[in-house]
Design a protein around this motif. Structure first.
Motif, PDB file in Angstrom:
ATOM      1  N   ASN A 154       1.152  -1.173   0.062  1.00  0.00           N
ATOM      2  CA  ASN A 154       0.601   0.780   0.096  1.00  0.00           C
ATOM      3  C   ASN A 154       0.766   1.035  -0.201  1.00  0.00           C
ATOM      4  O   ASN A 154       0.483   2.434   0.813  1.00  0.00           O
ATOM      5  CB  ASN A 154      -0.710   0.349   1.285  1.00  0.00           C
ATOM      6  N   GLY A 155       2.224   1.298  -0.613  1.00  0.00           N
ATOM      7  CA  GLY A 155       2.591   1.987  -0.159  1.00  0.00           C
ATOM      8  C   GLY A 155       3.113   3.017   0.874  1.00  0.00           C
ATOM      9  O   GLY A 155       3.895   4.589   0.730  1.00  0.00           O
ATOM     10  N   GLY A 156       3.266   2.054   2.122  1.00  0.00           N
ATOM     11  CA  GLY A 156       3.776   3.235   3.216  1.00  0.00           C
ATOM     12  C   GLY A 156       5.625   3.008   2.998  1.00  0.00           C
ATOM     13  O   GLY A 156       6.173   3.380   4.433  1.00  0.00           O
ATOM     14  N   PHE A 157       5.929   2.004   2.532  1.00  0.00           N
ATOM     15  CA  PHE A 157       7.489   2.211   3.028  1.00  0.00           C
ATOM     16  C   PHE A 157       8.272   2.635   1.834  1.00  0.00           C
ATOM     17  O   PHE A 157       9.413   2.441   1.115  1.00  0.00           O
ATOM     18  CB  PHE A 157       7.935   0.756   2.954  1.00  0.00           C
ATOM     19  N   SER A 158       7.464   3.930   0.873  1.00  0.00           N
ATOM     20  CA  SER A 158       8.297   4.405  -0.445  1.00  0.00           C
ATOM     21  C   SER A 158       9.635   4.765  -0.373  1.00  0.00           C
ATOM     22  O   SER A 158      10.249   4.538  -0.993  1.00  0.00           O
ATOM     23  CB  SER A 158       7.244   5.372  -0.973  1.00  0.00           C
ATOM     24  N   LYS A 159       9.790   5.169   0.530  1.00  0.00           N
ATOM     25  CA  LYS A 159      11.177   5.485   1.335  1.00  0.00           C
ATOM     26  C   LYS A 159      12.365   5.212   1.163  1.00  0.00           C
ATOM     27  O   LYS A 159      13.266   5.086   1.088  1.00  0.00           O
ATOM     28  CB  LYS A 159      10.611   6.651   2.033  1.00  0.00           C
TER      29      LYS A 159
END
Length: 246
Positions: free
Chosen positions: A103-108
């Protein structure tokens, strides 16, 4: 968009009366004492499990010997209405990480854009938790030391040296070896509470060797990150994640 991990059924609050062995905790819930599954077989801090508030999930398997699993504990007083919870289900930690990866929570950490998230990927002689694109990622959920303050009502035992480090050393070396063919490899330290920054609270019987292996692996490019989740009876939220400096 709300990307929290929401439980299908809210967790139930109980009180741990005793940890009978590595696998079973005796828990009082709604006036009845139940044998509940303890999802981590190792030490959980140096806590004596007497009158410790907990959160339970109900098993969907009617044939299972234990109808409940202890998902979290609290070091707050039983009478405190809003408690701070410490998640202890190390298997569930991977489900939380997978949810936020997708869900894009770890994009960094792993980059933006759609990338296939694959579970339990074979690498060398190991099976690592995830592969995202060409990046291997292994999740560790340390519970031997709990970096939280304990009130005077919490009983503790003397901390003993920790010796079960073989899997950790094997996995961090496999991550390092993966950099022969891939650009990145990540060890993710996962805490289901607000951990200020991982520190080794109890030295292992071979701490010097473990430290050497970590240094060797990070010098090859293995990244170590930390994520803090917050667990409540309703859901798991991502609080923050950041590179872990050693």
């Amino acid at each position: 968009m709300n990307n929290d991990f929401v439980f299908e059924e809210p967790l139930l609050e109980g009180v741990i009366l005793k940890r009978r062995n590595r696998f079973i905790m005796e828990v009082e819930h709604d006036g009845t004492i139940h044998d509940c599954h303890c999802p981590t077989t190792g030490r959980i801090g140096n806590i004596v499990f007497e009158d410790i508030p907990c959160l339970l999930s109900r098993s969907k398997d009617p044939a299972r010997k234990t109808a409940y699993t202890v998902e979290a504990i609290s070091l707050d007083l039983r009478s405190q209405p809003e408690k701070n919870w410490i998640g202890i289900n190390q298997n569930a930690a991977n489900r939380y990480v997978e949810h936020f990866l997708k869900n894009g929570g770890f994009s960094k950490m792993v980059g933006e854009g759609e990338q296939e998230v694959m579970r339990e990927q074979k690498l060398g002689i190991s099976k690592l938790d995830f592969r995202i694109g060409d990046t291997y990622l292994e999740v560790k959920t340390p519970l031997v030391s709990l970096q939280v303050e304990c009130g005077s009502h919490i009983k503790t035992t003397k901390a003993a040296p920790f010796s079960s480090t073989d899997r950790f050393v094997k996995h961090i070396n496999e991550l390092a070896n993966s950099l022969n063919d891939n650009k990145r490899a990540i060890m993710l330290l996962c805490f289901i509470y607000d951990n200020p920054g991982f520190a080794v609270g109890v030295r292992s019987t071979n701490s010097n060797y473990v430290g050497e292996q970590v240094q060797k692996s990070t010098s090859k490019g293995v990244e170590i990150w930390q994520v803090n989740f917050r667990i409540t009876p309703q859901k798991v939220e991502m609080m923050r994640y950041f590179p872990s400096i050693h």
